[in-house]
Design a protein around this motif. Structure first.
Motif, PDB file in Angstrom:
ATOM      1  N   THR A  65      -1.796   4.154  -5.779  1.00  0.00           N
ATOM      2  CA  THR A  65      -2.230   2.924  -5.123  1.00  0.00           C
ATOM      3  C   THR A  65      -3.204   2.149  -6.001  1.00  0.00           C
ATOM      4  O   THR A  65      -3.900   2.739  -6.829  1.00  0.00           O
ATOM      5  CB  THR A  65      -2.900   3.244  -3.764  1.00  0.00           C
ATOM      6  OG1 THR A  65      -3.283   2.018  -3.136  1.00  0.00           O
ATOM      7  CG2 THR A  65      -4.144   4.114  -3.924  1.00  0.00           C
ATOM      8  N   GLY A  97       0.826  -1.204   0.000  1.00  0.00           N
ATOM      9  CA  GLY A  97       0.000   0.000   0.000  1.00  0.00           C
ATOM     10  C   GLY A  97       0.854   1.245   0.000  1.00  0.00           C
ATOM     11  O   GLY A  97       2.063   1.188   0.258  1.00  0.00           O
ATOM     12  N   SER A  98       0.239   2.384  -0.308  1.00  0.00           N
ATOM     13  CA  SER A  98       1.027   3.618  -0.209  1.00  0.00           C
ATOM     14  C   SER A  98       1.383   3.901   1.240  1.00  0.00           C
ATOM     15  O   SER A  98       2.325   4.627   1.520  1.00  0.00           O
ATOM     16  CB  SER A  98       0.337   4.826  -0.832  1.00  0.00           C
ATOM     17  OG  SER A  98      -0.960   4.577  -1.199  1.00  0.00           O
ATOM     18  N   ASP A  99       0.646   3.302   2.174  1.00  0.00           N
ATOM     19  CA  ASP A  99       0.981   3.471   3.592  1.00  0.00           C
ATOM     20  C   ASP A  99       2.437   3.084   3.864  1.00  0.00           C
ATOM     21  O   ASP A  99       3.128   3.742   4.637  1.00  0.00           O
ATOM     22  CB  ASP A  99       0.072   2.600   4.465  1.00  0.00           C
ATOM     23  CG  ASP A  99      -1.352   3.131   4.508  1.00  0.00           C
ATOM     24  OD1 ASP A  99      -1.587   4.281   4.082  1.00  0.00           O
ATOM     25  OD2 ASP A  99      -2.236   2.387   4.973  1.00  0.00           O
ATOM     26  N   ARG A 158      -3.206  -4.852  -1.017  1.00  0.00           N
ATOM     27  CA  ARG A 158      -2.190  -3.958  -0.444  1.00  0.00           C
ATOM     28  C   ARG A 158      -1.030  -3.692  -1.409  1.00  0.00           C
ATOM     29  O   ARG A 158       0.124  -4.036  -1.133  1.00  0.00           O
ATOM     30  CB  ARG A 158      -1.629  -4.527   0.883  1.00  0.00           C
ATOM     31  CG  ARG A 158      -2.631  -4.955   1.916  1.00  0.00           C
ATOM     32  CD  ARG A 158      -3.532  -3.848   2.390  1.00  0.00           C
ATOM     33  NE  ARG A 158      -2.807  -2.723   2.934  1.00  0.00           N
ATOM     34  CZ  ARG A 158      -2.922  -1.481   2.454  1.00  0.00           C
ATOM     35  NH1 ARG A 158      -3.736  -1.211   1.439  1.00  0.00           N
ATOM     36  NH2 ARG A 158      -2.249  -0.513   2.985  1.00  0.00           N
ATOM     37  N   ALA A 177      -3.893   9.098  -4.331  1.00  0.00           N
ATOM     38  CA  ALA A 177      -4.658   7.865  -4.136  1.00  0.00           C
ATOM     39  C   ALA A 177      -5.973   7.844  -4.934  1.00  0.00           C
ATOM     40  O   ALA A 177      -6.444   6.789  -5.330  1.00  0.00           O
ATOM     41  CB  ALA A 177      -4.954   7.667  -2.649  1.00  0.00           C
ATOM     42  N   TYR A 178      -6.546   9.044  -5.167  1.00  0.00           N
ATOM     43  CA  TYR A 178      -7.866   9.105  -5.825  1.00  0.00           C
ATOM     44  C   TYR A 178      -7.825   9.742  -7.207  1.00  0.00           C
ATOM     45  O   TYR A 178      -8.863  10.093  -7.759  1.00  0.00           O
ATOM     46  CB  TYR A 178      -8.840   9.907  -4.943  1.00  0.00           C
ATOM     47  CG  TYR A 178      -9.020   9.303  -3.578  1.00  0.00           C
ATOM     48  CD1 TYR A 178      -9.904   8.236  -3.389  1.00  0.00           C
ATOM     49  CD2 TYR A 178      -8.288   9.761  -2.477  1.00  0.00           C
ATOM     50  CE1 TYR A 178     -10.059   7.664  -2.140  1.00  0.00           C
ATOM     51  CE2 TYR A 178      -8.435   9.184  -1.230  1.00  0.00           C
ATOM     52  CZ  TYR A 178      -9.325   8.140  -1.070  1.00  0.00           C
ATOM     53  OH  TYR A 178      -9.474   7.562   0.162  1.00  0.00           O
TER      54      TYR A 178
HETATM   55  C1  LIG Z   1      -6.784   5.269   0.798  1.00  0.00           C
HETATM   56  C2  LIG Z   1      -5.646   6.209   0.784  1.00  0.00           C
HETATM   57  C3  LIG Z   1      -4.363   5.770   0.509  1.00  0.00           C
HETATM   58  C4  LIG Z   1      -4.122   4.359   0.114  1.00  0.00           C
HETATM   59  O1  LIG Z   1      -3.433   3.668   1.022  1.00  0.00           O
HETATM   60  P1  LIG Z   1      -2.991   2.196   0.653  1.00  0.00           P
HETATM   61  O2  LIG Z   1      -2.019   1.932   1.744  1.00  0.00           O
HETATM   62  O3  LIG Z   1      -2.349   2.237  -0.691  1.00  0.00           O
HETATM   63  O4  LIG Z   1      -4.204   1.331   0.688  1.00  0.00           O
HETATM   64  C5  LIG Z   1      -3.330   6.678   0.452  1.00  0.00           C
HETATM   65  N1  LIG Z   1      -3.564   7.983   0.654  1.00  0.00           N
HETATM   66  C6  LIG Z   1      -4.800   8.441   0.892  1.00  0.00           C
HETATM   67  C7  LIG Z   1      -5.017   9.891   1.026  1.00  0.00           C
HETATM   68  C8  LIG Z   1      -5.870   7.579   0.990  1.00  0.00           C
HETATM   69  O5  LIG Z   1      -7.096   8.046   1.265  1.00  0.00           O
END
Ligand SMILES: *Cc1c(COP(=O)(O)O)cnc(C)c1O
Length: 357
Positions: free
Chosen positions: A210, A79-81, A221, A183-184
């Motif tokens: 993501t 994930g980007s997390d 993920r 992300a969006y």
């Molecule tokens: C949902 C979201 C992510 C995505 O996170 P993942 O870890 O890739 O699932 C990243 N940044 C923002 C602002 C989000 O709302």
């Protein structure tokens, strides 16, 4: 000055872990990683008895093509997390450095900073939830190593204009890394709203993408960081040795196939259409103060009584996000765009509540 001069010197100097997968090349009999010689039951040919490739070539190629960057400009992880965490760890010295964010925004930037004991400097979005570029630049101190901007922003939904991103990247050159969280971005009205194409021009620009939202793969993920090749190489030094589980890589490759892409495009189009429909219908309902303009797959909606609306929806089995704890959103709920039938249910509950009130 090199952009890596902004990173923690001890990270640049350290000897990274070298896994069996990284050291091996060629061969048919693998007795180097203490794996089981037998596949587990139900493996379906995946080969889960073996450690996965740390950055599988087929997935890297597919993601680089999708995002329009070169392979060495892309890092993929859980994930980007995970990328947010790696950036904070690589650039912020505990107890000394800081990140800069613009509330109300995504919570993970501040959480990762706090885990690292880095400071969090906040420059609020303007009253209309647009970015205050001058205020951000005025707030950047020498301690600030990372400036996060989220576009479209979660939880408000607005897109940051490309010109603002460029102005920030230019002004922050040699001072901080600008991290743009997209992300969006697939849900934005403009065909290609991503700023990924600018990373060749600004070596202090990084972009987060993501597969969790438009690509329907939140459960797998898979997130990516796009940046200057030197930044990517630095983060690979501190990334966990095997971040990507084989079944997740497999799911991502299917998602990014021609069939998967057609499917994702179709659903993004439905989300955009439904965003218009739900937003329009909500604006006509009594009790709705405002529907914030959104370029994402959700709507932030202000209500006369958000507490009551949250409870009414929940009583009907519909869970939305309560965002009232965010600054300037004390009367708001965030509603993800669902299927047309799900959105109809939301409207029916709110219409009924309005008639009874
Ligand atoms: C949902 C979201 C992510 C995505 O996170 P993942 O870890 O890739 O699932 C990243 N940044 C923002 C602002 C989000 O709302």
């Amino acid at each position: 000055m090199n952009v890596l001069d902004l990173a923690r010197p001890e990270i640049r100097a350290m000897q990274p872990y070298s896994s069996a997968r990284m050291e091996a090349s060629g061969g048919q009999v693998f007795l180097n990683a203490n794996e089981s010689a037998w596949a587990p039951v139900g493996d379906h040919g995946l080969g889960c008895n073996r450690y996965p490739d740390p950055q599988p070539a087929a997935l890297i190629d597919a993601l680089a093509a999708l995002y329009g960057v070169r392979r060495e400009q892309l890092l993929t992880g859980r994930g980007s997390d995970e990328a947010i965490d790696l950036l904070v760890r690589a650039f912020c010295r505990a107890g000394e450095d800081a990140i800069l964010i613009q509330p109300p925004t995504f919570g993970m930037y501040a959480v990762c900073a706090r885990i690292q004991n880095a400071g969090v400097i906040e420059v609020a979005l303007k009253a209309d939830f647009t970015l205050d570029v001058s205020a951000i630049l005025a707030a950047v101190t020498p301690a600030v190593k990372l400036v996060f901007i989220c576009t479209p922003n979660n939880p408000t939904g607005q897109l940051v204009p490309r010109a603002s991103v460029e102005r920030l990247a230019q002004a922050l050159a040699e001072r901080a890394l600008l991290v743009v969280d997209e992300a969006y971005v697939e849900f934005a009205d403009a065909g290609d709203a991503s700023v990924a194409g600018l990373i060749d021009r600004y070596d202090n620009l990084a972009v987060l993408r993501t597969l969790s939202k438009a690509w329907a793969l939140a459960g797998a993920r898979i997130g990516s960081l796009l940046a200057n090749a030197e930044v990517i190489a630095l983060l690979k030094r501190i990334m966990p040795p095997y971040p990507l589980p084989l079944p997740c890589v497999d799911a991502a490759l299917i998602g990014l196939s021609g069939w998967g892409q057609a499917n994702a495009r179709e659903h993004v189009a439905i989300v955009r259409e439904q965003r218009e429909r739900l937003g329009g219908a909500l604006r006509r309902l009594p009790g709705v103060r405002e529907v914030l303009p959104s370029q994402a797959n959700f709507l932030a909606v202000r209500f006369d009584d958000a507490t009551a609306v949250y409870r009414q929806l929940l009583a009907a089995g519909i869970v939305v996000r309560d965002v009232r704890r965010y600054p300037n959103l004390g009367d708001a709920l965030r509603i993800t765009i669902g299927t047309p039938a799900e959105n109809t249910r939301v409207l029916a509950v709110l219409q009924e509540a309005a008639t009874c009130a």
